[in-house]
Design an enzyme around this catalytic site. Structure first.
Site, PDB file in Angstrom:
ATOM      1  N   LYS A  75       0.818  -1.223   0.000  1.00 25.61           N
ATOM      2  CA  LYS A  75       0.000   0.000   0.000  1.00 25.61           C
ATOM      3  C   LYS A  75       0.852   1.275   0.000  1.00 25.61           C
ATOM      4  O   LYS A  75       0.455   2.282  -0.596  1.00 25.61           O
ATOM      5  CB  LYS A  75      -0.950   0.008   1.199  1.00 25.61           C
ATOM      6  CG  LYS A  75      -2.067  -1.032   1.095  1.00 25.61           C
ATOM      7  CD  LYS A  75      -3.046  -0.907   2.245  1.00 25.61           C
ATOM      8  CE  LYS A  75      -4.058  -2.043   2.214  1.00 25.61           C
ATOM      9  NZ  LYS A  75      -5.058  -1.959   3.271  1.00 25.61           N
ATOM     10  N   ASN A 100      -4.938   1.906  -1.573  1.00 29.13           N
ATOM     11  CA  ASN A 100      -5.426   0.522  -1.732  1.00 29.13           C
ATOM     12  C   ASN A 100      -6.207   0.333  -3.030  1.00 29.13           C
ATOM     13  O   ASN A 100      -6.665  -0.779  -3.303  1.00 29.13           O
ATOM     14  CB  ASN A 100      -6.277   0.098  -0.523  1.00 29.13           C
ATOM     15  CG  ASN A 100      -7.669   0.707  -0.553  1.00 29.13           C
ATOM     16  OD1 ASN A 100      -7.901   1.733  -1.180  1.00 29.13           O
ATOM     17  ND2 ASN A 100      -8.601   0.075   0.135  1.00 29.13           N
ATOM     18  N   GLY A 144      -3.282   0.786  17.922  1.00 31.78           N
ATOM     19  CA  GLY A 144      -2.351   0.479  16.834  1.00 31.78           C
ATOM     20  C   GLY A 144      -1.857   1.754  16.177  1.00 31.78           C
ATOM     21  O   GLY A 144      -2.484   2.823  16.317  1.00 31.78           O
ATOM     22  N   GLY A 146      -0.007   1.308  12.910  1.00 29.85           N
ATOM     23  CA  GLY A 146       0.554   0.819  11.648  1.00 29.85           C
ATOM     24  C   GLY A 146      -0.257   1.305  10.460  1.00 29.85           C
ATOM     25  O   GLY A 146      -1.031   2.263  10.551  1.00 29.85           O
ATOM     26  N   ARG A 173       5.280   5.623  18.639  1.00 26.02           N
ATOM     27  CA  ARG A 173       4.646   5.583  17.302  1.00 26.02           C
ATOM     28  C   ARG A 173       3.251   6.205  17.350  1.00 26.02           C
ATOM     29  O   ARG A 173       2.832   6.878  16.413  1.00 26.02           O
ATOM     30  CB  ARG A 173       4.563   4.137  16.795  1.00 26.02           C
ATOM     31  CG  ARG A 173       5.909   3.530  16.452  1.00 26.02           C
ATOM     32  CD  ARG A 173       5.734   2.187  15.769  1.00 26.02           C
ATOM     33  NE  ARG A 173       5.231   2.318  14.410  1.00 26.02           N
ATOM     34  CZ  ARG A 173       4.661   1.324  13.714  1.00 26.02           C
ATOM     35  NH1 ARG A 173       4.511   0.141  14.272  1.00 26.02           N
ATOM     36  NH2 ARG A 173       4.255   1.516  12.486  1.00 26.02           N
ATOM     37  N   MET A 240     -10.607  -4.688  13.398  1.00 26.14           N
ATOM     38  CA  MET A 240     -10.454  -4.593  11.936  1.00 26.14           C
ATOM     39  C   MET A 240     -10.151  -5.938  11.293  1.00 26.14           C
ATOM     40  O   MET A 240     -10.325  -6.126  10.097  1.00 26.14           O
ATOM     41  CB  MET A 240      -9.362  -3.576  11.573  1.00 26.14           C
ATOM     42  CG  MET A 240      -9.827  -2.153  11.797  1.00 26.14           C
ATOM     43  SD  MET A 240      -8.538  -0.925  11.575  1.00 26.14           S
ATOM     44  CE  MET A 240      -8.226  -1.054   9.847  1.00 26.14           C
ATOM     45  N   TYR A 242     -10.817  -9.955  10.544  1.00 28.91           N
ATOM     46  CA  TYR A 242     -12.017 -10.779  10.450  1.00 28.91           C
ATOM     47  C   TYR A 242     -11.596 -12.236  10.329  1.00 28.91           C
ATOM     48  O   TYR A 242     -10.511 -12.547   9.835  1.00 28.91           O
ATOM     49  CB  TYR A 242     -12.894 -10.367   9.258  1.00 28.91           C
ATOM     50  CG  TYR A 242     -12.136 -10.267   7.971  1.00 28.91           C
ATOM     51  CD1 TYR A 242     -11.567  -9.056   7.589  1.00 28.91           C
ATOM     52  CD2 TYR A 242     -11.939 -11.375   7.159  1.00 28.91           C
ATOM     53  CE1 TYR A 242     -10.838  -8.958   6.428  1.00 28.91           C
ATOM     54  CE2 TYR A 242     -11.216 -11.285   5.994  1.00 28.91           C
ATOM     55  CZ  TYR A 242     -10.665 -10.071   5.638  1.00 28.91           C
ATOM     56  OH  TYR A 242      -9.920  -9.975   4.495  1.00 28.91           O
TER      57      TYR A 242
HETATM   58  P1  NDP Z   1       1.191  -3.171  10.701  1.00 26.95           P
HETATM   59  O1  NDP Z   1       2.200  -4.272  10.714  1.00 26.95           O
HETATM   60  O2  NDP Z   1       1.433  -1.970   9.871  1.00 26.95           O
HETATM   61  O3  NDP Z   1       0.983  -2.636  12.226  1.00 26.95           O
HETATM   62  C1  NDP Z   1       0.800  -3.544  13.252  1.00 26.95           C
HETATM   63  C2  NDP Z   1       0.311  -2.808  14.499  1.00 26.95           C
HETATM   64  O4  NDP Z   1      -0.114  -3.794  15.447  1.00 26.95           O
HETATM   65  C3  NDP Z   1       1.368  -1.966  15.188  1.00 26.95           C
HETATM   66  O5  NDP Z   1       0.753  -0.848  15.776  1.00 26.95           O
HETATM   67  C4  NDP Z   1       1.901  -2.937  16.263  1.00 26.95           C
HETATM   68  O6  NDP Z   1       2.440  -2.284  17.393  1.00 26.95           O
HETATM   69  C5  NDP Z   1       0.638  -3.644  16.667  1.00 26.95           C
HETATM   70  N1  NDP Z   1       0.848  -4.978  17.222  1.00 26.95           N
HETATM   71  C6  NDP Z   1       1.325  -6.062  16.580  1.00 26.95           C
HETATM   72  N2  NDP Z   1       1.327  -7.133  17.415  1.00 26.95           N
HETATM   73  C7  NDP Z   1       0.819  -6.700  18.598  1.00 26.95           C
HETATM   74  C8  NDP Z   1       0.576  -7.325  19.857  1.00 26.95           C
HETATM   75  N3  NDP Z   1       0.841  -8.615  20.051  1.00 26.95           N
HETATM   76  N4  NDP Z   1       0.050  -6.579  20.841  1.00 26.95           N
HETATM   77  C9  NDP Z   1      -0.234  -5.298  20.658  1.00 26.95           C
HETATM   78  N5  NDP Z   1      -0.003  -4.621  19.499  1.00 26.95           N
HETATM   79  C10 NDP Z   1       0.509  -5.332  18.474  1.00 26.95           C
HETATM   80  O7  NDP Z   1      -0.198  -3.897  10.340  1.00 26.95           O
HETATM   81  P2  NDP Z   1      -1.467  -3.243   9.621  1.00 26.95           P
HETATM   82  O8  NDP Z   1      -1.673  -1.917  10.263  1.00 26.95           O
HETATM   83  O9  NDP Z   1      -1.300  -3.305   8.159  1.00 26.95           O
HETATM   84  O10 NDP Z   1      -2.675  -4.285   9.963  1.00 26.95           O
HETATM   85  C11 NDP Z   1      -3.288  -4.336  11.264  1.00 26.95           C
HETATM   86  C12 NDP Z   1      -4.571  -5.168  11.212  1.00 26.95           C
HETATM   87  O11 NDP Z   1      -5.595  -4.543  10.441  1.00 26.95           O
HETATM   88  C13 NDP Z   1      -4.404  -6.569  10.611  1.00 26.95           C
HETATM   89  O12 NDP Z   1      -5.039  -7.474  11.487  1.00 26.95           O
HETATM   90  C14 NDP Z   1      -5.156  -6.508   9.283  1.00 26.95           C
HETATM   91  O13 NDP Z   1      -5.710  -7.766   8.955  1.00 26.95           O
HETATM   92  C15 NDP Z   1      -6.243  -5.485   9.608  1.00 26.95           C
HETATM   93  N6  NDP Z   1      -6.797  -4.815   8.394  1.00 26.95           N
HETATM   94  C16 NDP Z   1      -8.108  -5.022   8.064  1.00 26.95           C
HETATM   95  C17 NDP Z   1      -8.684  -4.421   6.951  1.00 26.95           C
HETATM   96  C18 NDP Z   1     -10.140  -4.710   6.593  1.00 26.95           C
HETATM   97  O14 NDP Z   1     -10.573  -4.387   5.479  1.00 26.95           O
HETATM   98  N7  NDP Z   1     -10.938  -5.253   7.493  1.00 26.95           N
HETATM   99  C19 NDP Z   1      -7.897  -3.501   6.081  1.00 26.95           C
HETATM  100  C20 NDP Z   1      -6.531  -3.316   6.533  1.00 26.95           C
HETATM  101  C21 NDP Z   1      -6.019  -3.970   7.640  1.00 26.95           C
HETATM  102  P3  NDP Z   1       3.992  -1.804  17.460  1.00 26.95           P
HETATM  103  O15 NDP Z   1       4.051  -0.466  16.771  1.00 26.95           O
HETATM  104  O16 NDP Z   1       4.290  -1.719  18.905  1.00 26.95           O
HETATM  105  O17 NDP Z   1       4.818  -2.861  16.754  1.00 26.95           O
END
Ligand code: NDP
Length: 296
Positions: A75, A100, A144, A146, A173, A240, A242
């Site tokens: 993305k 996207n 989150g 990310g 972050r 987010m 599923y």
């Molecule tokens: P990224 O890898 O960019 O970011 C991951 C985030 O999750 C970071 O903030 C990270 O924290 C945090 N994280 C990861 N593991 C843990 C944990 N064990 N405990 C707490 N925090 C955690 O991922 P994305 O942002 O791309 O995706 C996130 C979610 O969103 C996914 O589950 C994805 O499937 C979902 N999604 C759903 C969509 C939909 O259409 N329904 C569309 C896009 C995404 P840290 O910064 O500390 O590492």
């Protein structure tokens, strides 16, 4: 799965690009939308290797491709591609820093690319229209920091909550994201909305109206580690992610007093509907498609 270099020239040819993509529901969703309007289209999955995204997009456009969905991990690369000379990005894509949806505005050989981000609009539509929570005037907590969270912050803020708190495992972050979205290049209405970023340990009551889990913790069956006093009977908890079964976060939220929980399947369908609208100028009925996917 489609061989990237084996296109039949088609005038209504779409695909989702990512890695992995074999489990993507986008082809099924777009075919169901197309049936509603008797539109004939081809929609494939294209798995792209790291470093090959720009070339894959060029090939797809040069062979008559009409539009692409872009998923993990491309993305941000899609956003960069749309920033190149001659290409364009929507305001919501510019603000999110991620794209996207791609639309090729000219015919083969010219393919100027327009990039959009439909994730935020899709999530907000699911929350407001399908789940019935109007975001205006509410207190919102987003977990989150990310790519998924970047994609939805602008749309959430645009609905007028009184506060938007971003909390992340790595607190720096979350704070950086709040600062970035609060600056002049990425305007949010900070006269009516309080925007902040912090670590999970700083989150406590009173209960939030809307809690969005945008971490990937649920993928590994983990919880983000927030205190349960941020939940109340009026809270909508939205994961987010599923899956066939409720996520661990949804189960935890229900067990700790949340009134309503939802996963992100509705967001997936609604963001696809936004993409479909961008490509076909028609807005599909999402309800039968959501139900069809749940029944699978
Ligand atoms: P990224 O890898 O960019 O970011 C991951 C985030 O999750 C970071 O903030 C990270 O924290 C945090 N994280 C990861 N593991 C843990 C944990 N064990 N405990 C707490 N925090 C955690 O991922 P994305 O942002 O791309 O995706 C996130 C979610 O969103 C996914 O589950 C994805 O499937 C979902 N999604 C759903 C969509 C939909 O259409 N329904 C569309 C896009 C995404 P840290 O910064 O500390 O590492």
């Amino acid at each position: 799965m489609t061989n990237l270099f084996d296109f039949n020239a088609q005038s209504n040819h779409f695909a989702v690009m990512g890695n992995p993509v074999e489990h993507s529901k986008s082809p099924q969703i777009h075919r169901l939308f197309a049936q509603q309007f008797d539109i004939t289209l081809e929609y494939d999955r294209i798995q792209v290797d790291a470093g090959g995204f720009d070339q894959a997009v060029s090939h797809f456009a040069a062979h008559g491709g009409t539009g692409l969905n872009v998923t993990v991990p491309f993305k941000v690369e899609a956003w960069q591609l749309c920033g190149q000379a001659g290409n364009r990005r929507s305001a919501r894509a510019r603000h999110a820093g991620a794209v996207n949806t791609l639309r090729f505005d000219s015919g083969p050989g010219q393919h100027r690319v327009f990039g959009d981000n439909t994730d935020g609009a899709g999530m907000v539509r699911d929350i407001e229209n399908n789940l019935g929570l109007k975001i205006a005037g509410t207190r919102v907590l987003v977990l989150g920091a990310g790519g998924a969270v970047r994609g939805v912050l602008g749309a959430l803020a645009g609905r007028g909550p009184t506060s938007l708190t971003i909390a992340n495992r790595t607190a720096t972050r979350a704070r950086a994201l709040a600062e970035e979205f609060g600056n002049d290049d990425n305007p949010m209405n900070l006269s009516t909305m309080h925007l902040s970023g912090c670590g999970f340990d700083r989150i406590n009551g009173p209960a939030f109206d809307l809690i969005v889990n945008g971490t990937s913790a649920s993928l590994g069956g983990e919880l983000p580690g927030i205190a349960p006093d941020c939940l109340g009977a009026h809270s909508l908890v939205y994961d987010m992610m599923y899956a066939r079964r409720p996520t661990v976060f949804m189960e935890w939220a229900l067990a700790n007093g949340a009134g309503t929980v939802s996963d992100g399947l509705g967001m997936l369908v609604e963001q696809a509907a936004e993409s479909f609208y961008l490509w076909h100028d028609r807005r599909p009925d999402t309800a039968p498609v959501r139900h069809a996917l749940r029944d699978v």
